[in-house]
Design an enzyme around this catalytic site. Structure first.
Site, short mmCIF file in Angstrom:
data_model
loop_
_atom_site.label_atom_id
_atom_site.label_comp_id
_atom_site.label_asym_id
_atom_site.label_seq_id
_atom_site.Cartn_x
_atom_site.Cartn_y
_atom_site.Cartn_z
CG HIS A 72 26.85 34.70 44.74
ND1 HIS A 72 26.27 36.02 45.37
CD2 HIS A 72 27.67 34.15 45.72
CE1 HIS A 72 26.98 36.24 46.56
NE2 HIS A 72 27.61 35.13 47.11
CE1 TYR A 196 22.64 44.96 43.25
CE2 TYR A 196 22.05 42.74 43.21
CZ TYR A 196 23.12 43.72 42.85
OH TYR A 196 24.25 43.53 42.57
N PRO A 288 27.20 51.37 40.42
CG PRO A 288 27.62 51.52 42.77
CD PRO A 288 27.42 52.57 41.50
CE LYS A 292 26.60 43.75 34.07
NZ LYS A 292 26.87 42.40 34.23
#
Length: 384
Positions: A72, A196, A288, A292
């Site tokens: 990505h 997101y 989450p 990380k």
């Protein structure tokens, strides 16, 4: 029985550490209280920083990742339907790899050459301030392993941190008043990259495992029950929280896994106790949101592996003496980023309208500032 290093836990942290040690000729035994099938049955996310990709390559565990993983070059953020793109390649010249944690674990299992004892019961750590040894039971027989060092890679609920006297460790924790309800579905992802989303009804995330398997999440109350969420209810709620174009493109289907993950931030300090070292989730937990968790675990064992090799082969304590400080410096930066992403994208009932306006201002600042987007990208793809 004797070995140089006993590793507690056969998740990705323990297996990666075992692999780094065996590549250097250091003998290590891994003890895992669950079965191998149970370990591989854990459904976990997998957005790998490029440093993690390079570490797995060095370990010889990268072939399937490169064949099946998804590179990505950026990600998308939206706020009440307004959307922006964060171009990692343009901003910082790095990328991330989407490849499930379960698959990382499987690859590390497949190349392991040393001894791994699964279903090791009643694991106990002894004399780690002096001459360390570990005991465990297997098939009704108690075993003892003497060693030079112990690596606690057995997760938040593991025996390693629990073996420490309360006075020896400081813990820092924030428990968030919500969780992520996640659904895994055998349908193509709605977008080539992750999305997101912040919405007045709560956070949402569009993620993926492969070109034909998708993972979606919505923010729910901490006391929510997964049984209350039919597939239809989930898909309806997810669509409400996304921008209209994305919501229209989603291919829905019957869920093949559905679960709720609580969110917390947690750090234990220090990470060294004589000849016992903590790494991975035994040392820290992150929400989450910033992707990380797995990356921090791999970063820990990269540092710890080098330190143990240096101590055992060169007789130098420099690496083990500085492991805790060096690891914690990176851990706290990752904790900060995960907290920031969580604060930006989730609904916090206690902050009210003022809190949402601050979140909106933060989103608008990101949209208008290349420097702000560059900071986000730098942290997302992974600090050195």
């Amino acid at each position: 029985m004797r070995t140089q290093v006993v590793i507690i836990g056969a998740g990705p942290a323990g297996l990666a550490l075992g692999r780094l040690l065996e590549q250097a000729g250091v003998d290590a035994i891994i003890l895992e209280r669950k079965s191998a099938n149970y370990v591989l049955g854990r459904i976990r996310a997998g957005v790998l920083e490029w440093g993690s990709v390079e570490l797995l390559d060095r370990a010889g565990a990268g072939a399937r990742m490169h064949a099946e993983g998804l590179v990505h070059h950026g990600t998308a953020l939206s706020f009440d339907g307004d959307r922006m793109h964060i171009d990692f390649t343009d901003l910082v010249g790095k990328q991330v790899m989407v490849y499930g944690q379960t698959e990382v674990t499987r690859d590390l299992m497949d190349i392991r050459q040393g001894t791994t004892v699964y279903e090791a019961e009643d694991v106990q750590l002894h004399d780690f301030d002096g001459k360390p040894w570990v005991s465990y039971s297997k098939d009704g027989t108690t075993h003892r392993i003497d060693c030079d060092f112990i690596a606690g890679c057995d997760g938040y609920h593991g025996v390693s941190r629990a073996s420490l006297p309360a006075s020896a460790v400081s813990t820092f924790e924030r428990v968030y008043p919500f969780g992520w309800l996640g659904v895994l579905v055998d349908k193509p992802p709605v977008d080539p990259e992750l999305i997101y989303a912040h919405h007045e009804r709560g956070f949402a995330l569009c993620s993926q495992r492969s070109p034909t398997r998708s993972r979606y999440y919505v923010q729910v109350a901490a006391d929510e029950k997964v049984e209350a969420w039919s597939d239809t209810r989930f898909w309806d709620e997810l669509r409400r929280r996304l921008d209209p174009q994305t919501a229209e493109r989603i291919e829905t289907g019957e869920s093949i896994e559905k679960s709720i993950a609580p969110l917390r931030s947690f750090v234990a300090e220090p990470l060294r106790f004589g000849r016992l070292f903590l790494a991975g989730d035994a040392a820290h937990i992150v929400p989450p949101t910033g992707a990380k968790g797995l990356n921090l675990a791999l970063s820990d064992v990269a540092l710890l592996g080098s330190a143990l090799i240096e101590a055992l082969q060169d007789g130098s304590a420099a690496g083990i003496d500085t492991y805790s400080v060096r690891a914690l410096e990176r851990i706290w930066k990752a904790e900060r980023f995960s907290w920031w992403m969580t604060s930006l994208l989730h609904v916090f009932p206690e902050t009210g309208d003022f809190g949402r306006r601050i979140q909106r201002a933060e989103f608008d600042y990101l949209m208008g500032s290349r420097a702000a987007r560059q900071s986000l990208a730098e942290n997302y793809v992974g600090l050195p």
